[in-house]
Motif scaffolding. Structure first.
Motif, PDB file in Angstrom:
ATOM      1  N   LYS A  37       7.751  -6.643  -9.042  1.00 23.57           N
ATOM      2  CA  LYS A  37       7.323  -5.957  -7.465  1.00 23.57           C
ATOM      3  C   LYS A  37       6.446  -6.938  -6.761  1.00 23.57           C
ATOM      4  O   LYS A  37       5.628  -7.531  -7.287  1.00 23.57           O
ATOM      5  CB  LYS A  37       6.635  -4.931  -7.753  1.00 23.57           C
ATOM      6  N   PHE A  80      -5.501  11.422  -8.392  1.00 24.49           N
ATOM      7  CA  PHE A  80      -4.250  10.830  -8.429  1.00 24.49           C
ATOM      8  C   PHE A  80      -3.642  11.311  -9.792  1.00 24.49           C
ATOM      9  O   PHE A  80      -4.382  11.347 -10.680  1.00 24.49           O
ATOM     10  CB  PHE A  80      -3.980   9.570  -8.185  1.00 24.49           C
ATOM     11  N   PRO A  81      -2.037  11.246  -9.994  1.00 23.79           N
ATOM     12  CA  PRO A  81      -1.704  11.239 -11.119  1.00 23.79           C
ATOM     13  C   PRO A  81      -1.852  10.252 -12.149  1.00 23.79           C
ATOM     14  O   PRO A  81      -1.926   8.954 -11.488  1.00 23.79           O
ATOM     15  CB  PRO A  81      -0.158  11.479 -10.836  1.00 23.79           C
ATOM     16  N   SER A 129      -4.768   2.448   4.644  1.00 27.75           N
ATOM     17  CA  SER A 129      -5.167   1.844   3.388  1.00 27.75           C
ATOM     18  C   SER A 129      -5.334   0.179   3.538  1.00 27.75           C
ATOM     19  O   SER A 129      -6.010  -0.084   2.768  1.00 27.75           O
ATOM     20  CB  SER A 129      -4.004   2.475   2.653  1.00 27.75           C
ATOM     21  N   ARG A 170       5.291   5.260   2.894  1.00 23.77           N
ATOM     22  CA  ARG A 170       4.468   5.943   2.864  1.00 23.77           C
ATOM     23  C   ARG A 170       4.152   6.071   4.616  1.00 23.77           C
ATOM     24  O   ARG A 170       4.248   5.108   5.268  1.00 23.77           O
ATOM     25  CB  ARG A 170       3.343   5.416   2.295  1.00 23.77           C
ATOM     26  N   LYS A 220       0.735  -1.229   0.080  1.00 25.17           N
ATOM     27  CA  LYS A 220       0.243   0.127   0.115  1.00 25.17           C
ATOM     28  C   LYS A 220       0.880   1.160  -0.012  1.00 25.17           C
ATOM     29  O   LYS A 220       0.213   2.263   0.425  1.00 25.17           O
ATOM     30  CB  LYS A 220      -0.924   0.031   1.171  1.00 25.17           C
ATOM     31  N   GLY A 221       2.068   1.252  -0.531  1.00 25.90           N
ATOM     32  CA  GLY A 221       3.177   2.179  -0.276  1.00 25.90           C
ATOM     33  C   GLY A 221       2.858   3.187  -1.906  1.00 25.90           C
ATOM     34  O   GLY A 221       3.270   4.290  -1.837  1.00 25.90           O
ATOM     35  N   GLY A 222       2.216   2.366  -2.952  1.00 24.74           N
ATOM     36  CA  GLY A 222       2.323   2.931  -4.151  1.00 24.74           C
ATOM     37  C   GLY A 222       3.147   2.079  -5.214  1.00 24.74           C
ATOM     38  O   GLY A 222       3.685   2.778  -6.003  1.00 24.74           O
ATOM     39  N   THR A 223       3.453   0.885  -4.932  1.00 19.04           N
ATOM     40  CA  THR A 223       4.447   0.137  -5.411  1.00 19.04           C
ATOM     41  C   THR A 223       3.727  -0.289  -6.997  1.00 19.04           C
ATOM     42  O   THR A 223       4.423  -0.199  -7.824  1.00 19.04           O
ATOM     43  CB  THR A 223       4.439  -1.224  -4.926  1.00 19.04           C
ATOM     44  N   ARG A 224       2.483  -0.377  -7.026  1.00 20.35           N
ATOM     45  CA  ARG A 224       1.709  -0.519  -8.410  1.00 20.35           C
ATOM     46  C   ARG A 224       2.033   0.659  -9.257  1.00 20.35           C
ATOM     47  O   ARG A 224       2.439   0.764 -10.299  1.00 20.35           O
ATOM     48  CB  ARG A 224       0.642  -0.667  -8.171  1.00 20.35           C
ATOM     49  N   LYS A 248      -7.125   1.177  -6.384  1.00 17.62           N
ATOM     50  CA  LYS A 248      -5.874   2.113  -6.022  1.00 17.62           C
ATOM     51  C   LYS A 248      -6.854   3.301  -5.893  1.00 17.62           C
ATOM     52  O   LYS A 248      -7.549   3.866  -6.750  1.00 17.62           O
ATOM     53  CB  LYS A 248      -4.917   2.122  -7.053  1.00 17.62           C
ATOM     54  N   GLY A 249      -6.400   3.981  -4.688  1.00 12.69           N
ATOM     55  CA  GLY A 249      -7.281   5.328  -4.322  1.00 12.69           C
ATOM     56  C   GLY A 249      -8.663   5.269  -3.923  1.00 12.69           C
ATOM     57  O   GLY A 249      -9.439   5.819  -4.241  1.00 12.69           O
ATOM     58  N   HIS A 308     -10.992   6.240   2.323  1.00 14.20           N
ATOM     59  CA  HIS A 308     -10.609   5.455   3.377  1.00 14.20           C
ATOM     60  C   HIS A 308     -11.737   5.876   4.412  1.00 14.20           C
ATOM     61  O   HIS A 308     -12.262   6.762   4.302  1.00 14.20           O
ATOM     62  CB  HIS A 308      -9.236   6.018   3.977  1.00 14.20           C
TER      63      HIS A 308
HETATM   64  N1  LIG Z   1      -0.712   7.491  -9.371  1.00 11.88           N
HETATM   65  C1  LIG Z   1      -1.497   6.694  -8.540  1.00 11.88           C
HETATM   66  N2  LIG Z   1      -2.757   6.319  -8.730  1.00 11.88           N
HETATM   67  C2  LIG Z   1      -3.392   5.485  -7.711  1.00 11.88           C
HETATM   68  N3  LIG Z   1      -2.922   5.237  -6.581  1.00 11.88           N
HETATM   69  C3  LIG Z   1      -1.588   5.637  -6.182  1.00 11.88           C
HETATM   70  C4  LIG Z   1      -1.066   6.627  -7.360  1.00 11.88           C
HETATM   71  N4  LIG Z   1       0.206   6.921  -6.691  1.00 11.88           N
HETATM   72  C5  LIG Z   1       0.136   6.401  -5.341  1.00 11.88           C
HETATM   73  N5  LIG Z   1      -0.987   5.531  -4.935  1.00 11.88           N
HETATM   74  C6  LIG Z   1      -1.221   4.738  -4.106  1.00 11.88           C
HETATM   75  O1  LIG Z   1      -0.930   3.602  -4.288  1.00 11.88           O
HETATM   76  C7  LIG Z   1      -1.647   2.992  -3.119  1.00 11.88           C
HETATM   77  C8  LIG Z   1      -1.612   1.400  -3.168  1.00 11.88           C
HETATM   78  O2  LIG Z   1      -0.277   1.036  -3.146  1.00 11.88           O
HETATM   79  P1  LIG Z   1       0.285  -0.265  -3.823  1.00 11.88           P
HETATM   80  O3  LIG Z   1       0.099  -0.059  -5.189  1.00 11.88           O
HETATM   81  O4  LIG Z   1       1.507  -0.465  -3.038  1.00 11.88           O
HETATM   82  O5  LIG Z   1      -0.706  -1.175  -3.246  1.00 11.88           O
HETATM   83  S1  LIG Z   1      -0.602  -2.899  -2.944  1.00 11.88           S
HETATM   84  O6  LIG Z   1       0.359  -3.252  -2.076  1.00 11.88           O
HETATM   85  O7  LIG Z   1       0.082  -3.440  -4.460  1.00 11.88           O
HETATM   86  O8  LIG Z   1      -1.866  -3.449  -2.810  1.00 11.88           O
HETATM   87  C9  LIG Z   1      -2.820   3.700  -3.175  1.00 11.88           C
HETATM   88  O9  LIG Z   1      -3.581   3.686  -1.881  1.00 11.88           O
HETATM   89  P2  LIG Z   1      -4.913   4.006  -1.269  1.00 11.88           P
HETATM   90  O10 LIG Z   1      -5.132   5.399  -1.874  1.00 11.88           O
HETATM   91  O11 LIG Z   1      -5.171   3.523   0.030  1.00 11.88           O
HETATM   92  O12 LIG Z   1      -5.895   2.952  -2.108  1.00 11.88           O
HETATM   93  C10 LIG Z   1      -2.780   5.138  -3.540  1.00 11.88           C
HETATM   94  O13 LIG Z   1      -2.748   6.037  -2.501  1.00 11.88           O
END
Ligand SMILES: Nc1ncnc2c1ncn2[C@@H]1O[C@H](COP(=O)(O)OS(=O)(=O)O)[C@@H](OP(=O)(O)O)[C@H]1O
Length: 365
Positions: free
Chosen positions: A175, A309-310, A211, A203, A122-126, A328-329, A332
């Motif tokens: 990842k 989000f971007p 998250s 994060r 949930k750090g933003g890895t995707r 994602k996003g 909460h």
């Molecule tokens: N560009 C963009 N678009 C959408 N989301 C974004 C983006 N950059 C960062 N994030 C943040 O990524 C959070 C999800 O993190 P991960 O991708 O690491 O989640 S996972 O561990 O693979 O499930 C996700 O967490 P949540 O907002 O809680 O859903 C987002 O805050």
């Protein structure tokens, strides 16, 4: 009568010539096929399930915004058939345009990843991986392989086979955010290659915990409230560190485990917050760390107001811009502020230790 006899004899002779010709052509076809196979050109032919899985992953690699990963892969067992099924359903259910390059990639060879995004969940890895995948010199597995935590007994060759093919000068990546908190992962990655570059997207651990909770809640709506789960003792305010949503955020502790095997110079810590507010800036650092030309820049991003989000600007020939999917996003849930404050207090010393260890202040306090 004599005439019909003659005609029958002619037909018989004709048939003989025809069957000889067809045997001759069949032989030619068979020899040509054998020749091609011996030269390794049979890759595009149907293969056993295990190989199809690799192909599918290559295909996933070329498609943006797959929400495969953690969620779906959390549900799959080790069977290759189920992996194929899940990833196929990812491809079909994806809200991402499928007009991206989806040609079979038979060029280059499969290599172990030179760089891995090891955390954090949930750090933003995707987002980071998808942003990196627009770089022509990066090839990555779309789904999370979970090799160093769940499937290590399948062996390194199994792992290498999951990788997309790369050409000279291209970087192979994957990842799997759970590696960061897996005790055995550092030793295992080190055994694969001590030169592996390790990227950790971090994060604010409080928002990260919320998250994480939000994701679990979306799958189990009867889950107890956040405040019910976060305290071991609500009266004393003792935090339950055995709850994974809390434990993952103690970054200093997990990093210590990795530093037993890798020097700090092997790591890049990416700010999950800056990945949202300044994706191009953060991507600049990542590309430098990977020794890549700065190809991914601000001209690739725009801020999507609806999504908050971007997102990536639409590529030429595509009708839609590319944002990450619905998982994602997510909004909460509202958590009482005193609960969040207590959790923030809990994390403070660990955060400070983490800033000290990494030499970076992430500004979470
Ligand atoms: N560009 C963009 N678009 C959408 N989301 C974004 C983006 N950059 C960062 N994030 C943040 O990524 C959070 C999800 O993190 P991960 O991708 O690491 O989640 S996972 O561990 O693979 O499930 C996700 O967490 P949540 O907002 O809680 O859903 C987002 O805050």
């Amino acid at each position: 009568m004599g005439c019909s006899k003659w005609r029958a004899a002619f037909n018989f002779g004709h048939l003989k010539v025809q069957s000889k010709l067809s045997v001759f052509f069949t032989m030619i076809v068979l020899f040509t096929y054998l020749f091609y196979c011996l030269n390794g050109y049979c890759d595009s032919l149907p293969r056993p399930v295990y190989d199809q899985q690799t192909n599918l992953q290559n295909k996933l690699t070329l498609n943006y915004g797959q929400e495969a990963s953690q969620e779906q892969l959390g549900a799959y067992n080790a069977s290759p058939a189920s992996l194929v099924r899940d990833q196929l359903s990812d491809l079909l259910n994806s809200d991402v345009p499928s007009n991206n390059i989806s040609v079979a990639n038979n060029f280059g060879s499969k290599k172990f990843p030179q760089a891995i995004i090891i955390g954090v969940k949930k750090g933003g890895t995707r987002a980071l991986l998808e942003f990196l995948r627009i770089h022509p010199d990066v090839r990555a597995v779309g789904a999370e392989p979970h090799f160093f935590d769940r499937f290590y007994d399948k062996g390194l060759e199994w792992y290498r086979n999951l990788m997309p093919r790369t050409l000279e000068g291209q970087i192979t990546m994957e990842k799997t955010p759970s590696y960061f908190i897996t005790k055995e992962a550092p030793r295992r990655v080190f055994t694969m290659s001590r030169h592996t570059k390790l990227i950790v997207v971090v994060r604010d651990p409080v928002t990260r915990a919320v998250s994480d909770y939000t994701q679990t809640l979306s799958k189990s709506p009867t889950l107890p409230s956040f405040q019910n789960l976060v305290f071991r003792n609500a009266t004393t305010g003792l935090i339950d560190t055995s709850w994974s949503a809390v434990r993952i955020g103690i970054y200093a502790k997990h990093l210590e485990n990795w530093l037993r095997f890798f020097p700090l110079s092997r790591f890049l810590f990416v700010s999950g917050e800056r990945l949202v507010t300044d994706p191009a800036g953060e991507m600049g650092r990542v590309q430098d760390f990977l020794g890549l030309k700065r190809v991914v820049t601000d001209k690739h991003f725009y801020f999507n107001q609806t999504k908050g989000f971007p997102c990536l600007k639409k590529p030429e020939g595509s009708s839609r811009p590319r944002c990450l999917g619905k998982s994602k996003g997510r909004p909460h849930p509202q958590i009482p502020s005193e609960v969040l404050l207590r959790l923030r207090d809990f994390y403070r010393p660990f955060n400070l230790k983490f800033y000290q260890m990494t030499g970076q202040n992430f500004g979470w306090d």
